[in-house]
Design an enzyme around this catalytic site. Structure first.
Site, PDB file in Angstrom:
ATOM      1  N   ASP A  15     -45.875 -29.765 128.220  1.00 47.07           N
ATOM      2  CA  ASP A  15     -46.611 -29.886 129.483  1.00 47.07           C
ATOM      3  C   ASP A  15     -46.390 -31.234 130.151  1.00 47.07           C
ATOM      4  O   ASP A  15     -47.321 -31.981 130.415  1.00 47.07           O
ATOM      5  CB  ASP A  15     -48.104 -29.631 129.272  1.00 47.07           C
ATOM      6  CG  ASP A  15     -48.822 -29.420 130.598  1.00 47.07           C
ATOM      7  OD1 ASP A  15     -48.152 -29.109 131.598  1.00 47.07           O
ATOM      8  OD2 ASP A  15     -50.045 -29.579 130.632  1.00 47.07           O
ATOM      9  N   ASP A  17     -45.237 -31.562 133.151  1.00 46.61           N
ATOM     10  CA  ASP A  17     -45.456 -31.380 134.580  1.00 46.61           C
ATOM     11  C   ASP A  17     -46.814 -31.927 135.008  1.00 46.61           C
ATOM     12  O   ASP A  17     -47.851 -31.326 134.762  1.00 46.61           O
ATOM     13  CB  ASP A  17     -45.346 -29.898 134.920  1.00 46.61           C
ATOM     14  CG  ASP A  17     -45.431 -29.621 136.401  1.00 46.61           C
ATOM     15  OD1 ASP A  17     -45.117 -30.515 137.192  1.00 46.61           O
ATOM     16  OD2 ASP A  17     -45.800 -28.493 136.774  1.00 46.61           O
TER      17      ASP A  17
END
Length: 80
Positions: A15, A17
């Protein structure tokens, strides 16, 4: 296929992002480029897509097509 082994890795990151990378800024600029190009091609006077107003209010955090629908509706734009 290569087998994962704990002795081969010190860490695994998931993760990235928005957590480690500032992808929201990149997404906002991309949406602005796309919407400004579209809005310039319309008959009514051009009113730019803003990141602080339009992106954060109508696009950010929504699934792609929902954000598009939300922004276009905010400008009273209906597509066939």
């Amino acid at each position: 296929m290569t087998e994962l082994s704990a002795d081969r890795y010190d860490a695994v990151l998931f993760d990235l992002d928005g957590v480690i990378t500032d992808t929201a800024a990149v997404h906002a600029r991309a949406w602005k480029t796309m919407f400004d190009e579209y809005l310039r091609g319309r008959e009514e006077p051009f009113r730019e897509f803003t990141i602080e107003g339009d992106y954060k209010t109508y696009v950010d955090g929504k699934p792609r097509y929902d954000g598009v629908r939300s922004f276009l509706a905010s400008r009273d734009i209906e597509l066939p």
